[in-house]
Every structure is written in structure tokens, then in C-alpha cells.
Design an enzyme around this catalytic site. Structure first.
Site, PDB file in Angstrom:
ATOM      1  N   ARG A  80       6.100  10.640  -7.336  1.00 59.01           N
ATOM      2  CA  ARG A  80       6.065  10.729  -8.799  1.00 59.01           C
ATOM      3  C   ARG A  80       5.768  12.158  -9.222  1.00 59.01           C
ATOM      4  O   ARG A  80       5.504  13.014  -8.383  1.00 59.01           O
ATOM      5  CB  ARG A  80       5.003   9.784  -9.381  1.00 59.01           C
ATOM      6  CG  ARG A  80       3.572  10.157  -9.060  1.00 59.01           C
ATOM      7  CD  ARG A  80       2.603   9.163  -9.652  1.00 59.01           C
ATOM      8  NE  ARG A  80       1.216   9.490  -9.328  1.00 59.01           N
ATOM      9  CZ  ARG A  80       0.195   8.691  -9.608  1.00 59.01           C
ATOM     10  NH1 ARG A  80       0.408   7.531 -10.201  1.00 59.01           N
ATOM     11  NH2 ARG A  80      -1.045   9.041  -9.303  1.00 59.01           N
ATOM     12  N   ASN A 107       1.744  10.657 -17.786  1.00 59.11           N
ATOM     13  CA  ASN A 107       0.565  10.192 -17.030  1.00 59.11           C
ATOM     14  C   ASN A 107      -0.009  11.355 -16.222  1.00 59.11           C
ATOM     15  O   ASN A 107       0.638  11.899 -15.343  1.00 59.11           O
ATOM     16  CB  ASN A 107       0.991   9.067 -16.063  1.00 59.11           C
ATOM     17  CG  ASN A 107      -0.220   8.394 -15.435  1.00 59.11           C
ATOM     18  OD1 ASN A 107      -0.884   7.581 -16.059  1.00 59.11           O
ATOM     19  ND2 ASN A 107      -0.532   8.775 -14.209  1.00 59.11           N
ATOM     20  N   GLU A 108      -1.242  11.749 -16.648  1.00 59.28           N
ATOM     21  CA  GLU A 108      -1.955  12.807 -15.901  1.00 59.28           C
ATOM     22  C   GLU A 108      -1.090  14.063 -15.698  1.00 59.28           C
ATOM     23  O   GLU A 108      -0.731  14.449 -14.569  1.00 59.28           O
ATOM     24  CB  GLU A 108      -2.427  12.267 -14.557  1.00 59.28           C
ATOM     25  CG  GLU A 108      -3.430  11.154 -14.710  1.00 59.28           C
ATOM     26  CD  GLU A 108      -4.071  10.734 -13.397  1.00 59.28           C
ATOM     27  OE1 GLU A 108      -3.439  10.903 -12.338  1.00 59.28           O
ATOM     28  OE2 GLU A 108      -5.199  10.240 -13.433  1.00 59.28           O
ATOM     29  N   GLU A 137      -8.338   4.911 -17.486  1.00 63.02           N
ATOM     30  CA  GLU A 137      -8.415   4.357 -16.132  1.00 63.02           C
ATOM     31  C   GLU A 137      -9.862   4.486 -15.647  1.00 63.02           C
ATOM     32  O   GLU A 137     -10.317   5.578 -15.361  1.00 63.02           O
ATOM     33  CB  GLU A 137      -7.449   5.085 -15.187  1.00 63.02           C
ATOM     34  CG  GLU A 137      -6.000   4.892 -15.564  1.00 63.02           C
ATOM     35  CD  GLU A 137      -5.050   5.599 -14.638  1.00 63.02           C
ATOM     36  OE1 GLU A 137      -5.468   5.984 -13.526  1.00 63.02           O
ATOM     37  OE2 GLU A 137      -3.892   5.817 -15.025  1.00 63.02           O
ATOM     38  N   TRP A 154      -4.553   6.382  -1.193  1.00 65.17           N
ATOM     39  CA  TRP A 154      -3.205   6.074  -0.741  1.00 65.17           C
ATOM     40  C   TRP A 154      -3.278   5.765   0.744  1.00 65.17           C
ATOM     41  O   TRP A 154      -3.692   4.691   1.121  1.00 65.17           O
ATOM     42  CB  TRP A 154      -2.285   7.257  -1.055  1.00 65.17           C
ATOM     43  CG  TRP A 154      -2.098   7.461  -2.532  1.00 65.17           C
ATOM     44  CD1 TRP A 154      -2.135   6.510  -3.500  1.00 65.17           C
ATOM     45  CD2 TRP A 154      -1.863   8.704  -3.200  1.00 65.17           C
ATOM     46  NE1 TRP A 154      -1.931   7.076  -4.735  1.00 65.17           N
ATOM     47  CE2 TRP A 154      -1.743   8.421  -4.581  1.00 65.17           C
ATOM     48  CE3 TRP A 154      -1.716  10.039  -2.771  1.00 65.17           C
ATOM     49  CZ2 TRP A 154      -1.495   9.409  -5.516  1.00 65.17           C
ATOM     50  CZ3 TRP A 154      -1.458  11.010  -3.713  1.00 65.17           C
ATOM     51  CH2 TRP A 154      -1.361  10.695  -5.068  1.00 65.17           C
TER      52      TRP A 154
HETATM   53  C1  GLA Z   1      -4.377   8.047 -11.129  1.00 66.53           C
HETATM   54  C2  GLA Z   1      -3.092   7.571 -11.790  1.00 66.53           C
HETATM   55  C3  GLA Z   1      -2.804   6.129 -11.559  1.00 66.53           C
HETATM   56  C4  GLA Z   1      -3.105   5.757 -10.136  1.00 66.53           C
HETATM   57  C5  GLA Z   1      -4.575   6.007  -9.876  1.00 66.53           C
HETATM   58  C6  GLA Z   1      -4.947   5.548  -8.490  1.00 66.53           C
HETATM   59  O1  GLA Z   1      -5.404   8.027 -12.032  1.00 66.53           O
HETATM   60  O2  GLA Z   1      -3.082   7.771 -13.184  1.00 66.53           O
HETATM   61  O3  GLA Z   1      -1.403   5.927 -11.797  1.00 66.53           O
HETATM   62  O4  GLA Z   1      -2.349   6.556  -9.293  1.00 66.53           O
HETATM   63  O5  GLA Z   1      -4.817   7.385  -9.991  1.00 66.53           O
HETATM   64  O6  GLA Z   1      -6.321   5.694  -8.298  1.00 66.53           O
END
Ligand code: GLA
Length: 669
Positions: free
Chosen positions: A103, A141-142, A303, A311
């Protein structure tokens, strides 16, 4: 208050969805985040959009009464997109293309990627922008996570050159400010300027810093593209946020946040192969950073860790109590919503061992019960609690550009920006001092003490602001390597600490980087450090006191006449200079003296017991958070009659808190 889960309906059979939603209902959640990785589902082929899966999931989630945060899915560009437009792919600093297969495989500087991102976001906005259950959007996302903050490809290089031309106007001006005369690097054309791919030696520090600024601007612009696109199609009641991950990336979260309604943060006190969680202060720092990113505005934890994460490597298993403790800690420091990651551990893909509230077998057990306990515990008071204020007496200066300058030239193999920031943050956290993390543009006058750690890359405007603050009676604490660089990352030609020498009342003529297993000794000779001795590491500024008083010197036969810690009176104020990597004991002693002198309230508590105050018109709130995995502690309470906000139990004078216990006490004013 919103409290919920990160859910991936696309990863489970439809016949399981109702079981999940019923379990969520019994849990007591009220919000679900979905779809942030669903691009190939919603656009299976270029220009063909198919929302059926998420339509079905959203309708069902809505039937169960939960609200929904929708993620724009741009962190996972589909295979067809990469096959057709490989120029979207990022390039690492070795010049290697980062291929498809995981990703964040994109560079925000790709025009094609910007167009395709805009289109999927537009189509999602058109499709869900008025859905009654959709309360908001998480864009991407991040940003920048997993090394995706910098890309070194051709599209990046062209964009960087355009950025430089816009910044400097004239290439000769860049040559002068970067000092490209060094090693014959003078540029005669913008197209000659490289992105800093690997070289045998090290790039020009000014180029490196501008490259980080460019990468940060690129993400700010990319985020704005998504936000402006969404805003055209979605109901104004739908918020737009982004879930940041820790600091230190080549991005300016405060700049990005200007285009968001509020920020979100992913809180993982332990991740991957870590054997133990990071320290309570390190977690607190991240929350204080979030609170400061939008000038004190509350944030979402989009989150919140609910199970062991990783992983191919996993480590520490959060103990019973950690989930509530980390939830309460986040809320004590400004989180207004908590969304637990993730609902259920995936059975396939890279994140099979990113555990959730449920694990692979989908059966509710301890973690499910813990989340239920947390939700039940908050029910009676959370809305008022999160609406209360967190007031701070001490400011800790952080500038991402200074962090990048340190990443570019750490100078000691023992230097780590966050660790050295914590050297000055942690002792105050241990004293339960209320602190904010501030940037150079903020008003200092509301703070009794301003701590400016490792202020290596300086900003003239901030230097002047500090001088005014001290003249007016403020107290500033500087550390080693203060004043070294100007904003072009060029070393000052003034005697260190450069523009701040007069303010500090010292000069630094020589200094030493302490490498691994190297240390020095200091001894207190005056004031709060009298009689103390300590081992110091990472760095020694061998300080010459001018107008400053010497509080500690080096206990070293070569440098015993050099100062290690000084205190200077300047105007009505006071300036401390901590010229070395001082021990926690000495930092604590120094802080006790400084906070006493400046009337900064502080509370002693057992190690690993964190106390955080909030207040509103009617109540004072006291979070008592015991991060100790082994032992409970008796905590002395401020005067008055305190009530457990969950149970109604009464306390005055002290509270016995079990290991990993967390409680919010409240007291009528
Ligand atoms: C990150 C990502 C999530 C996932 C988590 C796993 O925060 O935003 O998609 O990968 O880590 O801990």
C-alpha cells in the site's frame, strides 16, 4: 461521544455481517469506519464505479443505528491503475521504483495520480455525500507512513525544481543561500538540481532540508485536492479529517490540518516486534502533539490499538487494563472519539497478525469484554469530560523543520530527536505538569515556562519572540546545540549559541558529540543542582559563562573549567541552558526548582502513575492512570472531595489504584 470500531466488511462473507453488527450493538458502539482501502472494489476498472458492496454494508450498518466514517481509498491504488499508469509509483532514494503489492504505492507529485484520486473521491462524494448515516470522511490513510513521505522519481524531481524556482525566483539566490560554491555545486539552471538520491558522501544540508519542505508541501497540496473535491459534493454536516501517524515524517501536520475540520491520530503504544509499549510520556507526547496540531482542538483517535499488532513480526500482548488505560489517557489529553482498530483480525493479507477486538475465529472474549467495560464506564460522564478544558502552564517547542534538520545531521550516533525531546518532556510529565507542544507562531505569554529543546535550526522570528518573552519575565530552558543553524540550514557565523548568546548569557567555543558507550560527568556547584553529580551522554557543549551563573560544570580533567548548566537573568526573566544530555535525576531537580520558582503546579506520583487535569465551569476532572504493569499504587489526591465519575465512589486525600488501573475523578468547583 463517538466510540466505535474500524470495520472491513469487504473482508468477510456477507452472512457474517449481521453477526458482527449484532456483537457491535451489544458492545455499545455508535460509529464504524469503513472503506479506506476499497478503491479496487469501488472502481474495478478505470472509470467504472461500483458501490454495491459498500451500499449494502452501509445500509446494514445504518439499520443497526451506527454512524459511519468513510475513508477515501487513495492509499491503495488498484492494480489496473498501476498497470496503466506506472508513473504513479514512488521511487526510493536509491532510484528503485517501489512496485505494486502492498500500500501507499504512489507519489503525490504524479499529475495522473492527482487526477485519478480526484475522480474516485468525487464519485464517492457524489454517491455518499448526503447519506444520513455518513457523518464524515477520512481522506487517505496515514499520509507519509511506511517511508512514503519522500519520493525520488522523475516526477518528483521536476516538481521539486518547480518548487525551488517558485521559492527562490533566481537560481543565483539559491546558490548563495545553499552555499553551492562548496564542492563545485553551483547551478546555472533549475533542471540541474537533483532530488537527493543516494550519493557516495552526503548531500548539501540546505538541499536536503528544502527537499523535506517540498515533500511536506506536496502532501499539504494533495490533501487539499481531496478536501476541496469532497467539499463540492458532500453535505456540510459531514466532517473531513485525516488519520495521522507519529511525527518526524516529511510532512507538516499543522499545515495539513488547516484544511481539515479536525485531525485524527492512530494510537499504537506498541506495534510490530516491540517487546514492550513505549513509555507513558512518549504516548502522552503524541497526544499533546495532536492537541497542538489544531491549536488545542479535540481530535479523534481513529485507530486505538485493541490487540497485539504487527505484520511478519509481532510482540507485546497488551494486558488486561491496557485498552482502558490507553483510551483514558488519550481522552485525558484531548481525544474526543475513540475508534478501536480493528473489529476482527484478518485471515488473509499482510495484516493477519494485526489483532482486533475479535480474533480470527470471530468469537468475543477478553478484549471484547474490555471494550464493553470501557464503553460502559464512560457512558455517564464522557460527553462533559471531553468538552472540558486541558490547561497548560508549560510549553514545549517543536518544529518539524528542526526535526528534519536533526534527521539530516544527527551528529551523534546516539542522537534521536524524539528521545532528546523526551529528555526535556518526560521529567515534566513525571511531575504531572500540564504541558502543550507549541510551534513558533504561538503566543508564549500564556505560559509560565517555555522549554526549547535541541533548538538546532533556528527561526529569527521565534528568536525575537523568545527574547521578548524573557524580557517580560518569562522563563526559557534551552538545551545543547541551540542556535547552530539558520533557516537555510547554514551554520551561523556568530559565536554559539548564535543569535541567542546574549539571551543565554553564555558562549560555546567547543563542543563534543558523545558516541555510543561514551559519556561525561557533571557536578552541580550552585543553585538547585548543588552537590549533585551525574553522568551525561549524547552531547557536551563546553560552555563559557558570560553574564550567566554556572549551576553545573564538567567533572572532567580536560573541561573542569567549562560550564555544563547555566542560568541567566535577562530583562525580568530567566534563561537556563542545559549544555549536555543531562540525567533524569538532574533534570528532575532542575525542573523542581524552576517550576517552584515560576509557580507551575506539579504533583508527585509514583513512577508510571500519570495524573492529568481537565476542568470545565462546574467540575474539576482528575485522570489517574497507572501504567505500572506490576504494581498498584496509593495516589495522593489534591484537596477536596473527589468522586469516581463511573462508580460514584468517594475519595479524599488518596486513592489506591491497581496495576494498569485508570479512573477519572471529578469534583464540584
Ligand atoms: C496503521 C494503519 C492501519 C493498519 C494498522 C495496523 O495504523 O492505519 O491500516 O495497518 O496500522 O496496526
Amino acid at each position: 461521544m463517538y466510540i466505535g470500531v474500524d470495520y472491513y466488511p469487504e473482508q468477510w462473507p456477507r452472512e457474517r455481517w449481521e453477526t458482527d453488527l449484532q456483537l457491535m450493538k451489544e458492545l455499545g458502539i455508535n460509529v464504524v469506519r469503513i472503506a479506506e482501502f476499497g478503491w479496487s472494489i469501488m472502481e474495478p476498472e478505470e472509470g467504472e464505479f461500483d458501490f454495491r458492496l459498500y451500499d449494502e454494508a452501509i445500509e446494514l450498518i445504518h439499520q443497526y443505528g451506527f454512524d459511519i466514517v468513510l475513508g477515501t481509498p487513495t492509499a491503495t491504488p488498484p492494480a489496473w491503475l498501476i498497470e496503466k499508469y506506472p508513473e504513479v509509483l514512488p521511487v526510493d532514494d536509491h532510484g528503485h521504483v517501489i512496485g505494486f503489492g502492498a500500500r501507499r504505492h504512489y507519489t503525490v507529485n504524479s499529475d495522473v495520480f492527482q487526477v485519478l484520486s480526484k475522480r474516485i473521491v468525487k464519485e464517492m462524494g457524489k454517491h455518499y455525500g448526503n447519506h444520513p448515516a455518513v457523518i464524515g470522511w477520512q481522506v487517505d490513510n496515514e499520509y507519509g507512513h511506511e517511508k512514503s513521505d519522500r519520493s525520488y522519481g522523475e516526477v518528483d524531481e521536476k516538481a521539486f525544481q518547480n518548487w525551488l524556482e517558485k521559492k527562490y525566483g533566481d537560481v543565483q539566490a539559491l546558490n548563495e543561500r545553499w552555499g553551492t560554491v562548496f564542492w563545485s555545486q553551483t547551478y546555472t539552471n533549475w533542471s540541474q538540481i537533483p532530488v537527493p538520491r543516494k550519493v557516495y558522501q552526503e548531500h548539501n544540508p540546505s538541499l536536503l532540508l528544502d527537499f523535506d519542505r517540498f515533500c511536506a508541501d506536496s502532501y499539504t497540496k494533495y490533501n487539499r485536492l481531496q478536501v476541496e473535491t469532497l467539499r463540492q459534493y458532500v453535505d456540510e454536516r459531514q466532517f473531513i479529517t485525516h488519520n495521522f501517524v507519529y511525527s518526524g515524517l516529511a510532512q507538516d501536520q499543522k499545515e495539513i490540518a488547516k484544511d481539515l475540520d479536525f485531525i485524527s491520530f492512530d494510537n499504537y503504544p506498541v506495534w510490530g516486534g516491540l517487546a514492550d509499549p513505549i513509555s507513558p510520556a512518549a504516548i502522552a507526547r503524541q497526544h499533546d502533539l495532536c492537541r497542538g496540531t489544531k491549536n488545542g482542538k479535540g481530535f479523534w483517535v481513529m485507530e486505538e490499538l485493541s490487540g497485539a499488532q504487527g505484520w511478519s513480526q509481532i510482540g507485546y500482548l497488551p494486558r488486561p487494563g491496557h485498552l482502558k488505560l490507553w483510551t483514558y489517557q488519550a481522552m485525558s489529553r484531548g481525544a474526543e472519539a475513540i475508534v478501536y482498530f480493528r473489529w476482527r483480525a484478518a485471515r488473509f493479507g499482510t495484516e493477519q497478525f494485526c489483532h482486533g477486538i475479535l480474533d480470527h475465529d470471530g468469537k468475543p472474549r477478553r478484549k471484547y469484554d474490555e471494550v464493553k467495560e470501557v464503553i460502559d464506564s464512560l457512558r455517564g460522564f464522557a460527553d462533559d469530560w471531553i468538552a472540558s478544558d486541558y490547561s497548560a502552564d508549560v510549553a514545549f517547542y517543536h518544529d518539524p523543520e528542526n526535526e528534519w534538520a536533526w534527521q539530516i545531521q544527527p551528529q551523534s550516533d546516539q542522537f534521536d530527536y524524539v528521545k532528546e525531546f523526551l529528555r526535556f518532556y518526560e521529567p515534566a510529565h513525571a511531575m504531572n505538569v500540564q504541558g502543550n507542544i507549541i510551534r513558533a507562531d504561538e503566543d508564549l505569554s500564556k505560559y509560565k515556562v517555555v522549554v526549547v529543546p535541541i533548538y538546532f535550526l533556528t527561526k529569527t522570528g521565534f528568536n525575537d519572540k523568545l527574547k521578548k518573552y524573557v524580557e517580560d519575565g518569562g522563563t526559557v530552558i534551552f538545551s545543547y546545540r541551540t542556535g547552530v543553524k539558520d533557516e537555510d540550514n547554514v551554520v551561523t557565523d556568530k559565536t554559539l549559541p548564535g543569535e541567542l548568546a546574549d539571551l543565554c548569557g553564555i558562549e560555546v567555543h567547543e563542543y563534543e558529540s558523545l558516541r555510543e558507550n561514551k559519556s561525561s560527568q557533571v557536578k552541580g556547584i550552585s543553585g538547585p543542582l548543588s552537590g549533585m553529580e551525574a553522568t551525561v551522554n549524547v552531547w557536551c557543549d563546553y560552555v563559557e559563562a558570560d553574564t550567566a551563573e554556572v549551576l553545573a560544570t564538567y567533572n572532567d580533567s580536560w573541561f573542569q573549567d567549562k560550564a555544563a548548566v547555566t542560568r541567566n537573568t535577562y530583562g525580568k526573566g530567566t534563561v537556563y541552558y542545559v549544555g549536555c544530555g543531562l540525567s533524569p535525576e538532574m533534570m528532575n531537580q532542575l525542573y523542581t526548582s524552576v517550576f517552584t520558582d515560576t509557580e507551575v503546579p506539579f504533583m508527585e506520583s509514583a513512577e508510571n502513575v500519570e495524573i492529568v487535569k481537565r476542568n470545565c465551569g462546574e467540575y474539576d476532572y482528575l485522570s489517574v492512570l497507572n501504567h505500572d504493569v506490576e504494581k498498584g499504587h496509593d495516589v495522593s489526591l489534591p484537596s477536596g472531595d473527589w468522586t469516581d465519575a463511573t462508580t460514584g465512589d468517594k475519595y479524599s486525600k488518596s486513592l489506591a489504584i491497581p496495576r494498569l488501573g485508570s479512573v477519572v475523578l471529578m469534583k464540584k468547583k
